[in-house]
Design a protein around this motif. Structure first.
Motif, short mmCIF file in Angstrom:
data_model
loop_
_atom_site.label_atom_id
_atom_site.label_comp_id
_atom_site.label_asym_id
_atom_site.label_seq_id
_atom_site.Cartn_x
_atom_site.Cartn_y
_atom_site.Cartn_z
N ARG A 196 0.63 -1.11 0.10
CA ARG A 196 -0.13 0.05 0.18
C ARG A 196 1.08 1.13 -0.11
NH1 ARG A 196 -3.67 -3.31 3.86
NH2 ARG A 196 -2.12 -2.52 5.10
N LEU A 197 1.89 1.38 0.43
CA LEU A 197 2.46 2.55 0.24
C LEU A 197 3.31 2.85 -0.22
CD1 LEU A 197 4.52 2.04 4.81
CD2 LEU A 197 2.90 3.76 3.80
N ARG A 198 3.88 2.00 -1.18
CA ARG A 198 4.60 1.81 -2.21
C ARG A 198 3.35 1.82 -2.90
NH1 ARG A 198 7.73 -3.22 -0.76
NH2 ARG A 198 10.13 -2.61 -0.39
N LEU A 199 2.60 1.51 -3.36
CA LEU A 199 2.01 1.86 -3.99
C LEU A 199 1.15 3.32 -4.44
CD1 LEU A 199 -0.61 1.08 -7.16
CD2 LEU A 199 -2.25 0.37 -5.34
N ASP A 200 0.85 4.05 -3.40
CA ASP A 200 1.15 5.46 -2.67
C ASP A 200 1.68 6.22 -3.62
OD1 ASP A 200 -1.51 4.86 -1.21
OD2 ASP A 200 -0.53 5.20 0.67
N PHE A 201 3.23 5.81 -3.29
CA PHE A 201 4.51 6.44 -4.01
C PHE A 201 4.14 6.88 -5.50
CE2 PHE A 201 8.58 5.42 -5.89
CZ PHE A 201 8.96 7.23 -5.54
N TYR A 202 3.80 5.06 -6.17
CA TYR A 202 4.23 4.55 -7.40
C TYR A 202 2.45 6.10 -8.57
CZ TYR A 202 7.11 1.12 -7.00
OH TYR A 202 8.62 0.21 -7.32
N ASN A 203 1.63 6.37 -7.57
CA ASN A 203 0.58 6.61 -8.23
C ASN A 203 0.92 8.33 -7.92
OD1 ASN A 203 -1.33 4.54 -8.59
ND2 ASN A 203 -2.27 4.96 -6.36
N GLU A 204 1.70 8.85 -6.86
CA GLU A 204 2.07 10.23 -7.17
C GLU A 204 3.25 10.19 -8.10
OE1 GLU A 204 3.61 13.31 -4.05
OE2 GLU A 204 2.89 11.39 -3.13
N LEU A 205 4.14 9.15 -7.77
CA LEU A 205 5.50 9.40 -9.42
C LEU A 205 4.71 9.08 -10.71
CD1 LEU A 205 8.68 9.68 -9.18
CD2 LEU A 205 8.16 6.23 -9.87
N PHE A 206 3.35 8.41 -10.87
CA PHE A 206 2.74 8.27 -12.29
C PHE A 206 2.47 9.57 -12.43
CE2 PHE A 206 3.38 3.55 -11.28
CZ PHE A 206 4.81 3.49 -12.31
N LEU A 207 1.66 9.85 -11.88
CA LEU A 207 0.03 10.66 -12.20
C LEU A 207 0.75 12.15 -11.97
CD1 LEU A 207 -2.92 8.50 -9.81
CD2 LEU A 207 -2.08 8.66 -12.80
N THR A 208 1.18 12.41 -10.62
CA THR A 208 1.41 13.95 -10.65
C THR A 208 3.11 14.30 -10.47
OG1 THR A 208 1.50 13.30 -8.30
CG2 THR A 208 -0.62 14.36 -9.30
N GLY A 209 4.57 13.32 -10.10
CA GLY A 209 5.46 13.69 -10.04
C GLY A 209 5.67 14.31 -8.60
N PHE A 210 6.94 14.52 -8.19
CA PHE A 210 7.27 15.12 -7.02
C PHE A 210 7.63 16.36 -7.45
CE2 PHE A 210 7.01 10.56 -6.13
CZ PHE A 210 6.18 10.53 -4.87
N PRO A 211 7.34 17.11 -6.27
CA PRO A 211 8.36 19.01 -6.26
C PRO A 211 9.18 18.94 -6.59
CG PRO A 211 6.58 18.47 -4.11
CD PRO A 211 7.08 17.11 -5.11
N THR A 212 9.96 17.89 -6.32
CA THR A 212 11.71 17.82 -6.44
C THR A 212 12.18 16.37 -6.86
OG1 THR A 212 12.18 17.90 -4.62
CG2 THR A 212 12.16 20.23 -5.07
N GLU A 213 13.38 16.26 -7.73
CA GLU A 213 14.32 14.89 -7.71
C GLU A 213 14.30 14.31 -6.67
OE1 GLU A 213 17.75 12.89 -10.65
OE2 GLU A 213 17.32 15.18 -11.05
N GLU A 214 14.99 15.46 -6.04
CA GLU A 214 15.87 15.11 -4.80
C GLU A 214 14.93 14.58 -3.31
OE1 GLU A 214 18.25 13.41 -2.14
OE2 GLU A 214 19.15 14.38 -4.30
N ASN A 215 13.51 15.51 -3.66
CA ASN A 215 12.63 14.96 -2.52
C ASN A 215 11.50 13.15 -2.68
OD1 ASN A 215 8.80 15.40 -2.70
ND2 ASN A 215 10.17 15.46 -0.76
#
Length: 458
Positions: A196-215
């Protein structure tokens, strides 16, 4: 007569009944007490392993030492959770492991163990034996279902038996099954929470991306993921299904994981429910040309696996832009989805859709809501459409197939299942109706453009 009927008829010695029956019952009860004490000791050892925080690997090892044979533990999906190879195993057991267990993530995929053997052990809820005929001799394999209450949690598999296990060792396995079921429940709960934690991370990674690369990289490291390298994003979906049924999703995922492990070991497979996403890893040094060559080889190997294992299921593969860093993974995902969408309208036979090959079509697709675009097809093919409607012919389909086949008449005739002479007749009729030659490039371009627009909008 008793021997003929296999009856245990005993001839009494010159002694009283009590003198015989008391020692006999004492021996029987002593054996039962020993079996119960043995089972209790096994249960105590297994429970101690579980309460000390150790898992299935330690349970498999301890059970292997107790019964003197190699032990494999699987979950209810037949995925191997633990394997303990006993020191005394012979060449025959090593051959079984080589043929069956080690190359497979799940025994369901095994080409060696018949799936029916696993199903029978579950259905009958009792130990089932399977005989192996090997070059080095015949061996028995025991399949012992792990059942608690009415729930099936997995299977204990004992390899390399020259004969069926004696009762005491079966008691050891039976005593261990309750602890094994608890360990599987515990590991599944931990795995589900991590997933579940990984899926939440992947959903953000795929759909919107993160504010910065380091984040993004920091969060990835916290989940045990490495995303520093160049990546390719592939999206796999089943045509006509917005959400994958659970069982189908798991089966597709197992196939994808096997192909990834064989061809791109650092690749990541994510089951998002709507479809499966693959992040292929191509390091930092490879040139783009070499990367794309490898991506195409991988994609067609994956397509071949789907064709072989799911021949009746319309599985589609979309390949997005190459991701130079973690922040471009979101764009890679969205372009893979776009490739899937456009490819489903343009490509035949569920060919993989590469975004770079379809980018020109995307430019047209972006204007799909324009009235001019929508009316262009009708205006260009008006005469043919009118003729087909009046006569019931399919000259419009003939022309579109001719364009799709790159003006190759043999290929077009084959695709339409007609003789080449019939195709020539149709093409001549089309020229008469349209009042234009199909040999003139300017007209062919207009027909080609209109045909593509029609497919994109259909």
């Amino acid at each position: 007569a008793a021997e003929d009927l296999l009856l245990p008829l005993l001839q009494m010695p010159d002694a009283s009944y009590v003198d015989v029956i008391v020692p006999l019952m004492t021996a029987i009860l002593d054996n039962q007490v020993q079996a119960l004490e043995y089972a209790q000791e096994i249960h105590r050892q297994m429970t101690s392993i579980l309460f000390s925080g150790k898992g299935l690997a330690e349970i498999a090892y301890t059970l292997s030492m107790l019964i003197g044979h190699t032990v494999v533990l699987t979950d209810r999906e037949h995925t191997i959770k633990a394997l303990a190879v006993h020191d005394n195993e012979d060449v025959a057991t090593a051959e079984i492991l080589r043929q069956c267990l080690l190359p497979e993530v799940s025994l369901r995929n095994s080409q060696v163990i018949p799936y029916q053997v696993l199903a029978d052990a579950y259905r009958n809820q009792k130990p089932t034996y399977y005989s192996w005929k090997l070059a080095s001799g015949q061996r028995e394999t025991l399949f012992f279902p792990v059942i608690a209450g009415r729930e099936h949690y997995g299977m204990v598999i004992v390899l390399g038996l020259q004969e069926k296990l004696e009762a005491a060792r079966l008691v050891a396995i039976e005593a261990a099954t309750m602890v094994i079921s608890l360990a599987i429940i515990k590991e599944n709960a931990i795995t589900e929470a991590e997933d579940r934690l990984r899926l939440d991370f992947y959903n953000e990674l795929f759909l919107t991306g993160f504010p910065t690369e380091e984040n993004a990289l920091t969060k990835a490291r916290q989940l045990g993921l490495s995303l520093e390298n160049k990546r390719a994003v592939l999206v796999i979906e089943v045509e006509g299904l917005e959400i994958l049924p659970t069982d189908l999703g798991k089966r597709l995922c197992r196939t994808v994981e096997r192909v990834v492990s064989q061809n791109n070991p650092r690749g990541i497979v994510v089951n998002r429910g709507q479809g499966i996403v693959i992040l292929l890893d191509y390091g930092k040094q490879l040139a783009q040309e070499e990367i794309w060559s490898r991506i195409k080889k991988f994609t067609y190997r994956l397509k071949d696996a789907f064709t072989q294992e799911f021949p009746k299921i319309p599985v589609r593969i979309g390949v997005g832009e190459l991701c130079e860093n973690v922040n471009s993974i979101s764009r890679g995902y969205h372009t893979a989805r776009e490739a899937l969408l456009i490819g489903s309208k343009i490509l035949d036979d569920h060919e993989p859709a590469f975004f770079l090959d379809l980018e020109a079509y995307r430019l047209l697709y972006d204007f799909k809501d324009s009235n001019g675009i929508r009316h262009f097809y009708q205006r260009t093919f008006a005469k043919l459409l009118e003729y087909d409607e009046e006569t019931g012919n399919e000259l419009t389909k003939t022309l579109e197939t001719y364009l799709l086949c790159g003006y190759a008449k043999n290929k077009t005739a084959s695709r339409l299942h007609i003789h080449r002479n019939s195709l020539n007749y149709r093409l001549k009729k089309i020229e008469e109706i349209m009042g234009q030659s199909l040999d003139e490039g300017v007209h062919l371009f207009a027909y080609q453009l209109a045909s593509v627009i029609h497919k994109l909008l259909s």
